[in-house]
Design an enzyme around this catalytic site. Structure first.
Site, PDB file in Angstrom:
ATOM      1  N   HIS A 101      67.142  44.845  47.681  1.00  0.00           N
ATOM      2  CA  HIS A 101      67.194  46.180  47.059  1.00  0.00           C
ATOM      3  C   HIS A 101      65.800  46.737  46.755  1.00  0.00           C
ATOM      4  O   HIS A 101      65.662  47.945  46.525  1.00  0.00           O
ATOM      5  CB  HIS A 101      67.991  46.134  45.751  1.00  0.00           C
ATOM      6  N   SER A 102      64.794  45.899  46.737  1.00  0.00           N
ATOM      7  CA  SER A 102      63.463  46.347  46.348  1.00  0.00           C
ATOM      8  C   SER A 102      62.883  47.254  47.432  1.00  0.00           C
ATOM      9  O   SER A 102      62.714  46.841  48.586  1.00  0.00           O
ATOM     10  CB  SER A 102      62.542  45.150  46.120  1.00  0.00           C
TER      11      SER A 102
END
Length: 686
Positions: free
Chosen positions: A192-193
């Site tokens: 998700h980063s």
């Protein structure tokens, strides 16, 4: 080698590791004298087991380190991304004696220059600043981190660097050939980063950084990242959104953008940008509950065909196990056997070079059993046999829609084979069939137009009821041939994914009505040709042009047999190419009777002008072409001079372009019939 490559090689390469394996005491070699040496040496009966050979060093590796457990949530009620996720996975593999057949790869912290291959300096600084936070700082910033779906403590940056560095080492081991396959048991997760923001339990994008490092330090450039985490890997997709060297494929719950990480980025139409178009493939599930049959259906019909066409040199799995049966956060139903089969299919790519990097998964039982099933496949075990299964309606519809959209970039996809079929197909009618029947009835009732029959079975199958003519076609001296596609179906959809149709707000836009009105009012005969074939093309690779075959058939068997001596051809959209085919294949007879050719092209490619010099001059004096003002043809002045009268309009939609061109068309047709159109061309100049 670039400065960055030299730097990374010097500081980032894992040290060489050796492992000596001794024979157990009872298996040490025995020395024989010449008299004691058995006579059967070198020969062994097939029923006698072979003696165990000295073990070779394992070719499957793993990454694990207890230090990553220091990333813990200080809140009293804990957090789903808990340290026990990692210990349970490790314990499951150790208890099953899987780790004894794998080589442990030393872990290290990721370096700043490696992180900056994907992330910004700002993000690096934000993560590093967490190390200096006091308990009061953490308490005061709780709302900020909660909005990002994160928790932090002073050891978080260290754990995040270990997690990212561990995936890099696991990936480099495979890329450099010291390992065939590796399993990186790491946390916190990473997919998700995004390049500029940490979020969703993730600080650095482990897989994205590892892929970039591999591309810089090894000859490997083409990498497939397959993300089966139940959440869309927005960070990974964004890192490679315009990069054609990395193919990112994700299966995830989407629910029309309402499931985390929310928004349209995880939709099936989010396919990449610029040179990266087609290299982002999202398979967005519309609801919870998707299981083995659904995932394997997507693998067989979308993922593996695209992956084999891409031909990766390395495969990385972003292996979140929150779509597993029993995970309350993901609420899906993939079994350990399902994960094993997906891993097995991916193992057949890239000459077996495969890296599995742990992402999400929040049921301790599900993540441990699923990881064990994957690890066994990495070691060469065949996946367990599955029971007979059928994919759900939601899955087959989603996979069909994805294949339809992605087929514009991937030739290996054949959406027609995936089109969902209902049990009532034998007693159903397609919408095009109903609309064509309505149009045929309307033309008969309004203009007394009749259906033109075909003797050729292939044309009858594809174009029956699509070619109609006025009753005076055989006797009228003037004939207009109007070649076009089907009208535009304007439909209001309840959902772009399920294509639920709001019938009361949907209608057919038949742009030919106004043209037919005018032609019949002038007393001209009309041959109306709809070149939209049925059935649809059954093969994505089929190149047979049935519309070209149709127009030649009509010319030979109908038009030439009529009394018409003045003929005008009108093409709209793809019908323009059909008319040019006729011009090139029936040149002599067409030049005798055709007085003009009008093409309303729209944004399609403008058909090439004839190669025959005499025919080219004839065509130039009798052609009018209507294009939107932004058409690429206007950038090529050499090609422009080969066409007759060209008109541009501030309109890109073909249907509206025809409406805008109507007045000019109805002015040009009488001029063409009276042979005065060429005079207009000479006055206007080239």
């Amino acid at each position: 080698m670039s400065h960055l490559q030299t730097e990374l090689t010097t500081n980032g390469e894992p040290p060489e590791i050796s492992m000596d394996i001794d024979f157990p005491q009872h298996e040490k070699p025995v020395s024989y004298t010449s008299k004691q040496r058995p006579h059967s040496e070198g020969r062994r009966a097939s029923s006698v087991p072979a003696k165990r050979q000295r073990q070779t060093e394992p070719r499957v590796g793993y990454v694990y380190d207890d230090r990553m457990l220091m990333h813990t949530c200080l809140a009293p009620d804990g957090h789903p991304e808990q340290p026990e996720r990692l210990t349970r996975v490790y314990s499951a593999l150790a208890s099953a004696s899987v780790l004894t057949n794998m080589k442990r790869i030393p872990i290290r912290e990721v370096e700043r220059k490696e992180v900056l291959l994907v992330h910004s300096q700002t993000l690096w600084d934000k993560v590093m600043a967490i190390a200096a936070m006091s308990e009061q700082d953490i308490f005061d910033s709780a709302a900020y981190y909660t909005d990002l779906s994160l928790y932090v403590n002073p050891r978080t940056p260290y754990c995040a660097k270990l997690s990212c560095g561990g995936v890099i080492e696991a990936t480099l081991a495979v890329a450099r050939g010291s390992m065939n396959k590796t399993f990186a048991m790491v946390r916190p997760p990473g997919h998700h980063s995004e390049p500029d923001e940490h979020m969703g339990f993730c600080f650095f994008n482990n897989v994205a950084v590892a892929a970039k490092v591999v591309q810089h330090l090894t000859p490997i450039k083409r990498i497939l990242i397959l993300d089966w985490d139940v959440h869309h890997g927005n960070g990974t997709q964004r890192a490679f959104y315009d990069d054609p060297t990395v193919l990112y494929i994700s299966l995830h719950r989407y629910e029309n953008g309402t499931y985390y990480p929310n928004g349209p980025f995880g939709s099936m139409t989010s396919c990449g940008d610029g040179p990266g178009q087609g290299f982002s493939v999202n398979i967005p599930w519309p609801n919870a509950g998707m299981g083995d049959a659904d995932y394997l259906h997507a693998f067989q019909h979308v993922i593996m065909p695209i992956a084999m066409e891409f031909a990766p040199e390395l495969v990385i799995i972003s292996a979140g196990f929150d779509a597993a049966r029993g995970d309350d956060l993901g609420e899906c139903d993939v079994t350990p056997e399902g994960y094993a089969h997906m891993t097995h299919m991916l193992s057949g790519l890239a000459n077996g070079k495969l890296v599995v990097a742990l992402e999400g998964g929040y049921s301790l039982d599900a993540i441990s059993t699923s990881s064990l099933a994957v690890a066994k496949v990495l070691l060469g075990e065949a996946p367990p046999q599955l029971e007979p299964m059928i994919a759900s309606v939601e899955a087959t519809e989603t996979v069909f829609q994805v294949a339809m959209h992605q087929s514009q970039w991937w030739k290996s996809l054949n959406p027609k084979k995936l089109e969902p079929r209902e049990d009532i197909e034998e007693i159903s009618f397609s919408i095009p069939e109903l609309l064509k029947a309505h149009r045929q009835d309307y033309l008969f009732r309004t203009y007394d137009m009749l259906q033109v029959p075909f003797v050729a079975p292939a044309l009858e199958d594809r174009f029956s009821s699509q070619v109609t003519c006025t009753a005076d076609i055989m006797t009228n001296e003037i004939l207009v041939v109007f070649v076009h596609e089907f009208g535009n179906l304007r439909a209001e959809l309840g959902s772009a994914l399920t294509c639920d149709l709001h019938m009361e707000h949907s209608y057919l836009v038949d742009y030919s009505k106004k043209m037919i009105d005018w032609i019949t009012q002038q007393g001209y005969a009309l041959l109306d040709v709809n070149v939209y074939p049925k059935p649809f093309q059954t093969s994505a690779t089929s190149k047979h042009d049935y519309s070209a075959e149709l127009i030649v058939y009509l010319w030979d068997n109908y038009i030439q047999l009529t009394e018409a001596r003045k003929i005008v051809l009108i093409g709209h959209g793809p019908g323009c190419q059909t008319l040019m085919h006729l011009l090139n294949n029936r040149t002599i007879s067409l030049m005798r009777f055709v007085k003009g050719i009008i093409q309303v092209v729209g944004n399609y490619n403008v058909p090439s002008t004839p190669e025959n010099p005499e025919l080219r001059v004839w065509y130039y004096d009798r052609s009018a072409v209507f294009l939107p003002s932004g058409h690429r043809l206007f950038a090529n002045t050499k090609v422009l001079k080969k066409h007759g009268l060209l008109h541009d309009a501030e309109e890109s939609q073909p249907i509206k372009l025809l409406i805008k061109a109507f007045n000019r068309i109805t002015t040009y047709i009488p001029e063409m019939l009276n042979d005065s159109f060429a005079l207009r061309l000479r006055k206007s100049g080239p």
